[in-house]
Design a protein around this motif. Structure first.
Motif, mmCIF file in Angstrom:
data_model
loop_
_atom_site.group_PDB
_atom_site.id
_atom_site.type_symbol
_atom_site.label_atom_id
_atom_site.label_comp_id
_atom_site.label_asym_id
_atom_site.label_seq_id
_atom_site.Cartn_x
_atom_site.Cartn_y
_atom_site.Cartn_z
ATOM 1 N N UNK A 28 13.144 46.875 28.281
ATOM 2 C CA UNK A 28 14.548 47.219 28.453
ATOM 3 C C UNK A 28 15.493 46.179 27.859
ATOM 4 N N UNK A 29 14.978 44.982 27.569
ATOM 5 C CA UNK A 29 15.840 43.959 26.970
ATOM 6 C C UNK A 29 16.098 44.229 25.487
ATOM 7 N N UNK A 30 15.293 45.127 24.893
ATOM 8 C CA UNK A 30 15.490 45.449 23.473
ATOM 9 C C UNK A 30 15.871 46.916 23.236
ATOM 10 N N UNK A 31 15.609 47.777 24.197
ATOM 11 C CA UNK A 31 16.016 49.188 24.096
ATOM 12 C C UNK A 31 16.110 49.755 25.511
ATOM 13 N N UNK A 32 17.260 50.340 25.832
ATOM 14 C CA UNK A 32 17.472 50.798 27.212
ATOM 15 C C UNK A 32 18.179 52.151 27.228
#
Length: 501
Positions: A268-272
């Motif tokens: 989630x830190x790169x795509x959320x």
């Protein structure tokens, strides 16, 4: 000095805001090069210690101004003449006017750019090293994690996630070696080349070479000045290698994150989902891998910068030409975009999760164990592989048409085709079940570079040694740069103290 009557358009075109922005980052290196030059002028008795001391005190003040954020390049003068005018302003006309003795803006710019780019290359190497470390760390976790392997974008043969990661690491390390070679090749001192043809002043080029931490003097002045831009071209060539690998990694991960593949999931830190940047404005289920799409675009951009720089250099006659300054913008873009992409990939792999069950399911359903089956049958029966290939191929072709899984194959199926070649294979159904077990299949590859866990551990150890060697080399280079920087100021301040006695 007579006031310039150049039009504002011409001045802005030659000393553009974009160029000044890049030049501003290089001011500390211009100051360092100038201090070294002045210390050399004193050592060779070209200028008196009182003159040298005044110039050095001015440069100390200018260096402080820069660090405080108060140094601005005068667009009427450009970076080098701004520095010289500040020296004159602080040291006085007599002393200040001596700073540029036995030097041209040409070798001044060359030495400034090389000193700056050396540290930029070391930063790229450190960023790439961190990515390789992350890949190796992940590989240690996934020694036996089976994933599909592809050729022509079709299921080919099962492999392991560790194997895939190490292939990325090895490719990146090749790019690192290219960067290192470029750095070492251009680690030469152009200072003293003057405009392109040397000088009658009794300068000591070996002295400034040692003071600035270069490995050797760039011997021929015309060659040195005519080669402005070639260090940048070499860097872009090496970055092109790194960028192609980065784009390939991004392309793989973009496929593997799709619903249809489902092999990996981004953290989630790169795509959320539902995020204003990586979520969809209308499709709530979307988790867009924007970062990977941007990394995928890196390779054509770096290749483009390389071609532009190559094109600029290919049209230049010998000696200094203003065209070469354009190269600064493309090397700056190339370095920044590459470092940004490498750092993003490091973040991606840090939080990326492998969907092991989905990957294993794909391997069991995509017929990619066909070759492992054929290898086993050839080894067991001693029948030439090409004959077994034809037998197994016909069986598998029918299974695919009938929508049957490879795991359903039996000895009867195989021998029904083998009989058409006047052959009968002595093998049990139990052996076929074991051969078609994906984890066991990958562990049987025990040759150098194979997917067997112990073999993979050896490769991880080898990659770790490569990284340690590179890390040590980068550390020593950075340590030496800091050492020679400090030594330059020490030698300069000694002159100031002598003048005060």
């Amino acid at each position: 000095m007579k006031k310039s009557n150049l039009s504002q358009k011409v001045k802005n075109f030659i000393v553009s805001p974009a160029q000044m922005g890049i030049d501003h980052k290089m001011v500390p290196y211009d100051i360092w090069g100038t201090v070294s030059h002045v210390v050399m002028l004193y050592k060779t008795k070209i200028i008196e210690k009182e003159i040298a001391a005044e110039i050095i005190k001015a440069l100390i003040s200018i260096d402080h101004e820069y660090k405080e954020g108060n140094f601005q390049i005068d667009p009427e003068k450009g970076a080098q003449l701004t520095l010289e005018s500040k020296i004159v302003e602080k040291a006085g006309i007599t002393a200040g006017s001596s700073a540029h003795t036995a030097r041209s803006r040409n070798d001044q710019v060359m030495v400034t750019e090389i000193l700056y780019l050396k540290e930029e290359v070391l930063e790229i190497l450190e960023s790439t090293e961190r990515l390789v470390q992350m890949l190796v760390k992940k590989a240690e976790i996934h020694l036996s994690t089976v994933i599909p392997g592809y050729t022509h974008m079709q299921p080919a043969k099962p492999t392991t996630f560790a194997h895939l990661l190490l292939s990325y690491a090895g490719s990146l390390l090749s790019g690192v070696e290219n960067l290192k070679h470029t750095y070492q090749h251009y680690n030469q001192n152009p200072l003293g080349s003057v405009e392109s043809y040397g000088t009658s002043w009794p300068i000591d080029r070996e002295f400034t070479t040692n003071l600035l931490g270069f490995t050797k003097v760039w011997e021929l002045p015309l060659e040195a000045i005519s080669n402005r831009g070639f260090f940048q071209l070499g860097i872009l060539s090496a970055l092109n290698h790194v960028a192609i690998v980065a784009s390939k990694i991004a392309t793989d991960l973009l496929l593997y994150t799709t619903f249809e593949y489902g092999i990996v999931t981004l953290g989630d830190d790169t795509a959320k989902r539902l995020h204003p940047i990586t979520g969809s404005s209308v499709m709530a289920q979307k988790k867009n891998p924007d970062v990977l799409e941007l990394v995928r675009s890196l390779a054509p951009q770096i290749a483009g910068f390389y071609q532009i720089v190559s094109g600029i250099l290919s049209k230049l006659p010998s000696g200094y030409n203003r065209d070469s300054r354009e190269i600064k913008e493309y090397i700056d873009l190339g370095i920044n975009k590459t470092i940004g992409s490498i750092e993003i990939l490091t973040s991606v792999f840090s939080s990326l999760k492998v969907n092991e069950e989905k990957a294993l399911k794909l391997v069991k359903e995509n017929y990619s164990l066909t070759t492992d089956l054929a290898d086993f049958l050839s080894q067991k029966s001693k029948i030439p592989y090409r004959l077994i290939y034809k037998i197994v191929g016909q069986v598998v072709d029918k299974f695919i048409q009938d929508n049957k899984l490879l795991s359903e194959i039996s000895v009867k199926d195989i021998n029904s085709v083998a009989k058409t070649y006047s052959l009968e294979l002595v093998v049990s159904d139990e052996e076929l079940i074991e051969v078609l077990e994906p984890v066991k299949a990958t562990q049987k590859r025990k040759h150098i570079g194979g997917t067997n866990a112990s073999i993979t551990k050896t490769m991880i150890e080898n990659k770790s040694i490569e990284m340690k060697n590179i890390s040590k080399w980068v550390f020593l280079e950075k340590e030496n740069i800091e050492k020679v920087k400090q030594n330059t100021w020490v030698e300069a301040k000694k002159i100031v103290k002598k003048a005060e006695l």
